[in-house]
Structures are given as structure tokens and as C-alpha cells.
Enzyme design. Structure first.
Site: not given
Ligand code: GDP
Ligand code: IMO
Ligand code: MG
Length: 438
Positions: A40-41, A13, A16, A223
Site C-alpha cells: 500500500g503506497h 511502509d 516508498k 515491502q
């Protein structure tokens, strides 16, 4: 570029998605190389705000070929939904390809993930519950189903049913689970997987051809280094290798093709799930970072644990990934603070240690050693040139560079694509008063 890896330098988080969306302005190909929909990007650009879980964050650039690599584990229902949402919001997925070698997450993986967590009780990992661990375990055990299997529908269905029956037996006999819904769920997954057939390709060959044409490639990690199966805080890690070395394996290119590795780090630290976190702040300061930084999980909505920037972690990430640049995000979140603490070393049994201890038992007990830097108490979120940053901000950046020994190539000061600064002298960020053109 020409081949740039963007890797998380902390516990995920770090931003990225934002960095990838931005850098893909100058890319021809983008590849997600590991993880699954535990990621979750978040991307905010002219199309709106998106939370991407499987599709690479470069999808918004119509000229960019977006690849889900062989190292990713794909939940077909999630990918189907993500593609449909992108299309419905005006983002074409015509340039999306999924590796024929990518493994599939099936409903029994998700069930097993949850069962294992319940069984661990207080010792739970705090997984996202998306079936990631069991899917990678099946891959290693050679009991997985892959995207390419979808191309032969009859055999695919047979394969899934056989694996499902074996897992159901374990779930019932060893874990006393009700598996009544499993067959129907698998049917839904099979249908979703079959709908993805047009996207399946030999993506390593596509990449090879792109590299021969000297195209620019961005490899997007999910990650972060501290969640790496080998180099993170085991067992409180994910089940894949986010580190840059795996970018080659998970996309199918040779190691000599890589030219740069940029580590993404927040100006502070967060972590979701269980496990040690030396600079964690449990009081008001942590609440400040969580509220101002909006630190709530993109995938699960869980509040993120927050703490000061940890340079021991960053030095570890610099070594393990061979970082050639840092992207420092969420600098704006520190705007309101009078003073900013930065962890430069740990203390353990009276001794100061500057590098990541090799033992997790030790890491779980270390105390952070802080240096305090003055805050800048100014809204920096609209600044577009390094020379316009307050002196205190520049001193903070140079403190990080000196301690990590990696240049800061990019600064992010807000969630939107345009809120960033590409640093012209990344080894030492210049003050306007230094006289050099920044
Ligand atoms: P990822 O998983 O590494 O892509 O990061 P996430 O998207 O899960 O979390 C990063 C969060 O910070 C998202 O909500 C982003 O919109 C937001 N974000 C990214 N960069 C910045 C920044 O520089 N400043 C602020 N305030 N928010 C940012
Ligand atoms: P992005 O790509 C932050 C964490 C989970 C848990 C551990 C194992 O958005 O940075 P898993 O479901 O992978 O078996 O959970 O890893 N985790 C993440 N934390 N960001 C992520 O992804 C994460 N993906 C997994 O919270 O602690
Ligand atoms: Mg995330």
C-alpha cells in the site's frame, strides 16, 4: 538517476510511494518489480491522496512510462479497480503497461492464504490475506497463470479451471473448506484479467529500448529488506524479494544497468504482522509514534507496531542492497519529543553485537542498546532547506550517516510531495553556522 532503485530499508511502509512520486519528476520510466497488492503506497500530490497497491507511484507524471514488472503478482480485480479509480480522479493510465510475464493471483490463492494462517494459529505470519504467498508458491511450482495467458481466452479459461479444480480438492479434503463460491469467483477474475489485455506488453523490451535511449528509470520496491524472503526475518516475511538485487530479475534488466540504490527509512521503525522487532515500544512512547505518525496499515488498516530507529537493521539493509543513499522519512513525527533514542547495537547473553545476527532464534532474543539524542521540539514540517533545520535535527541526521555509513540524499518532513529536502551535502549535513552554502 539514470537507473535508480528505491527500496524499503526496514519492514515496509517507509514512505516508498511518496519518495517515488517525488523522484519521478525526473524520471522517464518507473517499474514496480515485486510484491503484489499486499503493498500500500500512499501518495499525496495535486491530484489528491491515493493508496496504490499495484500501479507504480510514478503514474501521476504523464510523461512517465509506468510498468508493472514480471516479478509482480497481479490480482486482476484489484488492478482493474485501481485503474478505474485513477481514471475517475483525472489520472490517465494511458502510459501504464503490465508485463506479459507477471503471474496472476486467483481466488484460490486468497483462500489458501487465509486457511494457512488459521492453521498456523498462534504461529501465524500475520499476512495481508491477499494470496501473495500461495501465488508465488505456484509460480515456483510452475503451476501459475500469467498475464500473457489472457491473450488466448479459451486456453486461459481452461487453465484456470484446471488449477482451480486441483486446489479445490486440497481445500476440501485437507482443510475441510467450503469451495462452493470458487467457480463464480474465478469467473469474475477471468473477466477482470481479460479487461486488462490492452495493458499487456513485453516490458523488458520496452525497458531495454528506454535504456538504449539513455532514459532515466526508477525501480520501485514494495515491502522492505526485513520482509525479504532470503534476507529478512524468516518465516515472518513476505514471499518475494524486495531487495535491490531482485529489481533486475523482476523488471528484466541486467545488473550492470543499475547506477544507484536508495534505501527508504523512517526516522523510527514500524512493523505490521507478527515476528521479532527488537526496538518495539509497547507503552506510551509507541502510542505517541502511532498517533502522530498515523501508523495504521494502508492495505489492511491494522495498527502498526512502532519503535525506535534501529541502526543494526539499517546497516544490514545497507549491505544487502548496496545502498548508495538514504531517504529518511517522517522526521516531522519526532518534532514533539524531548529525547530520541536510537539503537546502535544489540546485547545478547551479555555481549554486544553490532551486526544482524545470522540466526533468527538469536535475533528474536536480542536487547537493543540505545544512545539518546536531544529532541528539537520545533515544527520542521514546512522547512525546505537543510540549512534551516534545527541543530539537533542535523545532529540526528549526521548520527545516522556516521553509524550506517550511507549518505542521506533526501529528507521527508510530511506526507505531501513538496514536503521534502534534497540534501546538497549528503555525507555530512551542514549546519547554517558551518558557513558553507547548504
Ligand atoms: P510505503 O508503503 O513505503 O509507500 O509507505 P505507506 O504509504 O504505506 O506509509 C507511509 C505513510 O507515511 C503514508 O501515510 C504517507 O502518506 C506518510 N508519509 C510519508 N512520508 C511522510 C513524512 O515525511 N512525514 C509524515 N508525517 N508522513 C509521511
Ligand atoms: P508496502 O509495500 C508492510 C507484511 C505483512 C506480513 C508479512 C507477510 O506497503 O511497504 P504477505 O501478505 O506479504 O504474505 O504478508 O509481510 N507486509 C507488509 N508490511 N508493508 C508492506 O508493503 C507489506 N506487505 C506485506 O504484514 O507481516
Ligand atoms: Mg505501505
Amino acid at each position: 538517476m539514470p537507473v535508480l532503485v528505491v527500496v524499503g530499508a526496514q519492514w515496509g511502509d517507509e514512505g516508498k510511494g511518496k519518495v517515488t512520486d517525488l523522484l519521478c519528476e525526473e524520471a522517464d520510466v518507473v517499474v514496480r518489480y515485486q510484491g503484489g497488492n499486499n503493498a500500500g503506497h500512499t501518495v499525496e500530490n495535486a491530484y489528491g491522496k491515493f493508496a496504490l497497491h499495484l500501479v507504480p507511484s510514478g503514474i501521476f507524471h504523464q510523461h512517465v512510462l509506468a510498468i508493472i514488472g514480471n516479478g509482480v503478482v497481479v490480482d486482476p480485480t484489484v488492478l482493474r479497480k485501481e485503474i478505474d479509480e485513477l481514471e475517475s480522479r483525472g489520472v490517465s493510465t494511458a502510459n501504464l503497461r503490465v508485463s506479459a510475464g507477471a503471474h496472476l493471483i486467483m481466488p484460490y490463492h486468497i483462500l489458501l492464504d487465509r486457511v494457512y494462517e488459521v492453521r498456523l494459529g498462534k504461529g501465524k505470519i500475520g499476512t495481508t490475506g491477499r494470496g501473495i504467498g500461495p501465488a508465488y508458491a505456484d509460480k515456483a511450482a510452475r503451476q501459475g497463470v500469467r498475464m500473457q495467458d489472457v491473450l488466448d481466452p479459451h486456453t486461459f479459461r481452461e487453465q484456470v479451471k484446471a488449477f482451480m479444480a486441483a486446489k479445490a480438492e486440497v481445500l476440501v479434503k485437507a482443510y475441510d473448506q467450503d469451495v462452493g463460491h470458487l467457480e463464480e469467483e474465478c469467473e469474475r477474475y477471468i473477466e477482470a484479467a481479460e479487461s486488462l489485455r490492452p495493458y499487456i506488453d513485453d516490458t523488458a523490451l520496452l525497458l531495454w529500448n528506454a535504456l538504449r535511449r539513455e532514459e532515466r528509470v526508477l525501480l520501485e520496491g514494495a515491502q522492505g529488506t526485513m520482509l525479504d524472503l532470503d534476507h529478512g526475518t524468516y518465516p515472518y516475511v513476505t514471499s518475494s524479494n524486495p531487495v535491490a538485487g531482485y529489481a533486475c530479475v523482476g523488471s528484466g534488466i541486467g545488473p550492470m544497468e543499475l547506477s544507484e540504490v536508495w534505501g527508504v527509512t523512517k526516522a523510527y521503525t514500524t512493523r505490521v504482522g507478527e515476528g521479532p522487532f527488537p526496538t518495539e515500544l509497547t507503552g506510551e512512547e509507541g502510542d505517541y509514534l502511532r498517533e502522530v505518525g498515523q501508523e495504521f496499515g494502508t492495505t489492511t488498516g491494522r495498527p502498526r507496531r512502532c519503535g525506535w530507529l534501529d541502526l543494526v537493521v539499517l546497516r544490514h539493509a545497507a549491505r544487502i542492497n548496496g545502498l548508495t543513499g538514504l531517504c529518511l522519512t517522517k522526521l516531522d513525527v519526532l518534532d514533539g519529543l524531548d529525547a530520541i533514542k536510537v539503537c546502535t547495537a544489540y546485547r545478547y547473553q551479555g555481549e554486544e553485537i553490532r551486526e544482524m545476527p545470522p540466526s533468527q532464534a538469536v535475533f528474536a532474543k536480542v536487547e537493543p542498546v540505545y544512545e539518546e539524542l536531544p529532541g528539537w521540539k520545533t515544527d520542521i514540517s514546512g522547512i525546505t532547506s537543510a540549512r534551516d533545520l534545527p541543530n539537533e535535527t542535523i545532529d540526528f541526521l549526521n548520527f545516522v550517516v556516521r553509524n550506517v555509513r550511507v549518505p542521506i540524499s533526501l529528507i521527508s518532513l510530511g506526507p505531501r510531495r513538496e514536503q521534502h529536502i534534497k540534501v546538497p551535502h549528503p555525507d555530512h549535513v551542514q549546519r547554517a553556522s558551518d558557513g558553507r552554502q547548504a
